[in-house]
Design a protein around this motif. Structure first.
Motif, short mmCIF file in Angstrom:
data_model
loop_
_atom_site.label_atom_id
_atom_site.label_comp_id
_atom_site.label_asym_id
_atom_site.label_seq_id
_atom_site.Cartn_x
_atom_site.Cartn_y
_atom_site.Cartn_z
N PHE A 1 57.00 23.80 53.71
CA PHE A 1 56.74 22.83 54.78
C PHE A 1 57.25 21.45 54.37
CE2 PHE A 1 52.91 24.58 57.39
CZ PHE A 1 53.56 25.80 57.54
N PRO A 2 57.76 20.67 55.32
CA PRO A 2 58.10 19.28 55.00
C PRO A 2 56.81 18.48 54.81
CG PRO A 2 58.41 19.71 57.34
CD PRO A 2 58.06 21.03 56.70
N PRO A 3 56.91 17.32 54.14
CA PRO A 3 55.70 16.54 53.84
C PRO A 3 54.86 16.23 55.08
CG PRO A 3 57.62 15.58 52.77
CD PRO A 3 58.13 16.70 53.61
N CYS A 4 55.52 15.95 56.20
CA CYS A 4 54.77 15.59 57.42
C CYS A 4 53.87 16.75 57.84
CB CYS A 4 55.73 15.23 58.55
SG CYS A 4 57.02 16.46 58.81
N GLU B 1 61.75 16.00 66.73
CA GLU B 1 62.68 15.70 65.64
C GLU B 1 62.10 14.61 64.74
OE1 GLU B 1 65.89 14.31 67.92
OE2 GLU B 1 66.67 16.30 68.31
N CYS B 2 62.75 14.41 63.59
CA CYS B 2 62.25 13.40 62.64
C CYS B 2 62.17 12.02 63.31
CB CYS B 2 63.16 13.31 61.42
SG CYS B 2 63.16 14.83 60.46
N ALA B 3 63.18 11.70 64.14
CA ALA B 3 63.18 10.37 64.79
C ALA B 3 61.93 10.21 65.65
CB ALA B 3 64.44 10.22 65.64
N THR B 4 61.56 11.26 66.37
CA THR B 4 60.36 11.18 67.22
C THR B 4 59.11 11.14 66.35
OG1 THR B 4 61.58 12.58 68.74
CG2 THR B 4 59.25 12.24 69.22
N MET B 5 59.12 11.90 65.27
CA MET B 5 57.97 11.91 64.35
C MET B 5 57.77 10.49 63.81
SD MET B 5 56.82 15.16 63.91
CE MET B 5 56.12 15.33 62.28
N ARG B 6 58.89 9.83 63.48
CA ARG B 6 58.79 8.46 62.97
C ARG B 6 58.23 7.54 64.04
NH1 ARG B 6 63.00 9.77 59.56
NH2 ARG B 6 64.62 9.58 61.11
N THR B 7 58.78 7.69 65.27
CA THR B 7 58.31 6.86 66.38
C THR B 7 56.80 7.04 66.56
OG1 THR B 7 60.41 7.10 67.49
CG2 THR B 7 58.56 6.48 68.86
N CYS C 1 55.66 10.71 60.53
CA CYS C 1 56.61 11.05 59.46
C CYS C 1 56.04 10.36 58.22
CB CYS C 1 58.01 10.52 59.78
SG CYS C 1 59.09 10.48 58.36
N VAL C 2 55.43 11.14 57.32
CA VAL C 2 54.76 10.53 56.16
C VAL C 2 55.18 11.20 54.87
CG1 VAL C 2 52.69 9.73 57.40
CG2 VAL C 2 52.77 12.06 56.53
N ASP C 3 55.00 10.46 53.77
CA ASP C 3 55.24 11.00 52.41
C ASP C 3 56.65 11.59 52.26
OD1 ASP C 3 52.57 10.40 52.14
OD2 ASP C 3 51.89 12.47 52.45
N LEU D 1 64.35 15.24 49.64
CA LEU D 1 65.13 16.01 50.63
C LEU D 1 65.12 15.28 51.98
CD1 LEU D 1 66.73 18.46 51.53
CD2 LEU D 1 64.60 19.74 51.79
N CYS D 2 63.96 14.74 52.36
CA CYS D 2 63.88 13.97 53.62
C CYS D 2 64.84 12.79 53.58
CB CYS D 2 62.47 13.41 53.82
SG CYS D 2 61.23 14.66 54.15
N ARG D 3 64.94 12.16 52.40
CA ARG D 3 65.77 10.96 52.28
C ARG D 3 67.23 11.28 52.00
NH1 ARG D 3 60.90 8.70 49.95
NH2 ARG D 3 61.37 9.85 48.06
N ARG E 1 70.26 14.70 55.04
CA ARG E 1 70.59 16.03 55.62
C ARG E 1 69.55 16.45 56.65
NH1 ARG E 1 70.22 19.72 50.62
NH2 ARG E 1 70.98 21.34 51.98
N ILE E 2 68.40 15.79 56.66
CA ILE E 2 67.29 16.28 57.47
C ILE E 2 67.08 15.42 58.71
CG2 ILE E 2 64.81 16.83 57.46
CD1 ILE E 2 66.55 18.57 55.57
N ARG E 3 67.21 16.08 59.87
CA ARG E 3 66.97 15.36 61.13
C ARG E 3 65.81 16.00 61.88
NH1 ARG E 3 72.49 14.14 64.15
NH2 ARG E 3 71.10 12.80 65.31
N HIS E 4 65.30 17.10 61.34
CA HIS E 4 64.25 17.83 62.04
C HIS E 4 63.35 18.53 61.03
CE1 HIS E 4 62.37 20.47 64.93
NE2 HIS E 4 62.94 19.77 65.90
N PRO E 5 62.03 18.52 61.22
CA PRO E 5 61.16 19.21 60.27
C PRO E 5 61.54 20.69 60.09
CG PRO E 5 59.85 17.84 61.74
CD PRO E 5 61.25 17.79 62.25
N LEU E 6 62.03 21.32 61.16
CA LEU E 6 62.44 22.73 61.02
C LEU E 6 63.71 22.85 60.18
CD1 LEU E 6 61.65 23.81 64.65
CD2 LEU E 6 60.62 24.82 62.62
#
Ligand code: SF4
Length: 357
Positions: free
Chosen positions: A228-231, A302-308, A312-314, A318-320, A323-328
């Motif tokens: 799982f991604p951190p979020c 998507e990550c952009a919406t999660m950030r909004t 989008c935490v921790d 890999l997140c940084r 390459r990652i634009r989506h938790p999936l």
């Protein structure tokens, strides 16, 4: 009002008045050769939203006709989104318009920010060189944003108005515009309207279908929390500990688990520890979000919406990584690298296996 200004902020009421003052009918806008450029730019707005989550540059022109054509690209885009009538597209388009507005506000002066705020129904004013908005508006539009930076107690208040930096003020307006567009779309459209833009609608629908396809129905194998991604780890742990989760968080974890193939009953169990757990309500909500064979299935943000939404935490390396634009996408990368790790010893074994004589 200056037409160049309206071409940068075509959602303003003054922009609609400009269109009315020029007596542009919807029929003409969708079919007359004079508005070809508006139709091209309108379609581009939607494609940019899908591909880049922004709506591209407005032309930098002092020419009123050029600016009017750009203003008109906004209603064209709204018509196209309405004809496609897809919930994923509406959300993505709304967010793209809102993000673009926020980007443009970064270089705008305070008067423009107040004007945009008031147009969006946010009560705001200038307070000794600081922007401020009524605390009710602040609470309404920051409820989905996490972190102490967005807590009301951490802001100076004067007579019911919250003092904000220009950047934060713009971020709240981004949320306000995104919510407004999401609420307004899709607009009711007639068969004639659909017929007039059918080619563009077919093209956009195809791209939407491809994007949706990419994000769902993928074989992720056995669901493993270590991938799982951190979020999503954070949201899962909040659910397990019975911590109250924001609505955006429940939506994100539900759509994420559903896309990985988790059955509705198991997703419902995730929320058992929630302080306000109500079985029938949770079953209803999860079935609604996942479609559960009955209807529309919502996509994981998507990550952009999660950030909004402030969830989008921790973020890890890999997140940084860019390459990652989506938790999936994060989960997919982890799945592929663990598959590679499993395959490697087998390859080595094959090499070492003795050949038959
Ligand atoms: S970058 Fe994306 S995957 Fe990583 S924590 Fe944020 S939302 Fe989740």
């Amino acid at each position: 009002m200056e037409t160049h200004h309206l071409s940068r902020y075509p959602f303003l009421k003054a922009a609609s008045e400009l269109v009315r003052a020029n007596s542009v009918s919807l029929d003409d806008l969708l079919s007359h050769p004079a508005y070809e450029e508006s139709r091209r730019r309108g379609k581009q707005r939607v494609l940019d939203a899908l591909n880049d989550l922004k709506v591209g540059q407005a032309p930098s022109s002092a020419d009123d006709v050029t600016n009017l054509l750009e203003v008109l690209s906004y209603p064209v885009a709204r018509v196209l989104v309405s004809c496609v009538a897809d919930e994923f597209l509406v959300r993505r388009y709304a967010l793209a318009e809102a993000k673009t507005m926020n980007e443009r506000l970064e270089t705008a002066d305070f008067d423009v920010m107040i004007e945009v705020a008031e147009d969006l129904g946010v009560s705001a004013h200038l307070e000794s060189d600081m922007l401020s908005m009524h605390f009710c508006d602040f609470l309404r539009y920051t409820s989905g944003l996490r972190g102490k930076d967005w807590k009301l107690v951490n802001h100076e208040m004067r007579k019911g108005y919250v003092l904000l930096s220009k950047k934060k003020f713009g971020r709240v307006l981004e949320q306000a515009l995104s919510e407004r567009i999401e609420m307004e779309l899709p607009l009711p459209v007639t068969d004639d309207i659909i017929g007039a833009v059918s080619k563009d609608v077919a093209e956009i629908s195809e791209i939407v279908a491809q994007l949706r396809e990419k994000m769902r129905d993928q074989d992720f194998g056995e669901i493993t929390i270590t991938k799982f991604p951190p979020c999503m780890k954070k949201l899962t742990s909040m659910a397990e500990k019975g911590e109250n989760m924001p609505h955006a968080g429940r939506f994100a974890i539900t759509t994420f688990l559903s896309t990985l193939g988790m059955p509705v009953d198991d997703i419902v169990k995730t929320f058992f520890s929630s302080p306000d757990f109500d079985n029938s309500m949770t079953v209803y909500q999860v079935r609604h979000i996942t479609g559960d064979g009955m209807g529309k299935r919502y996509s994981c943000p998507e990550c952009a919406t999660m950030r909004t939404n402030g969830i989008c935490v921790d973020m890890d390396d890999l997140c940084r990584s860019g390459r990652i634009r989506h938790p999936l996408g994060y989960y997919r990368v982890k799945t592929m690298s663990s598959k590679r790790r499993k395959d490697e010893p087998e390859k080595e074994q094959k090499v070492e296996a003795p050949r038959p004589a």
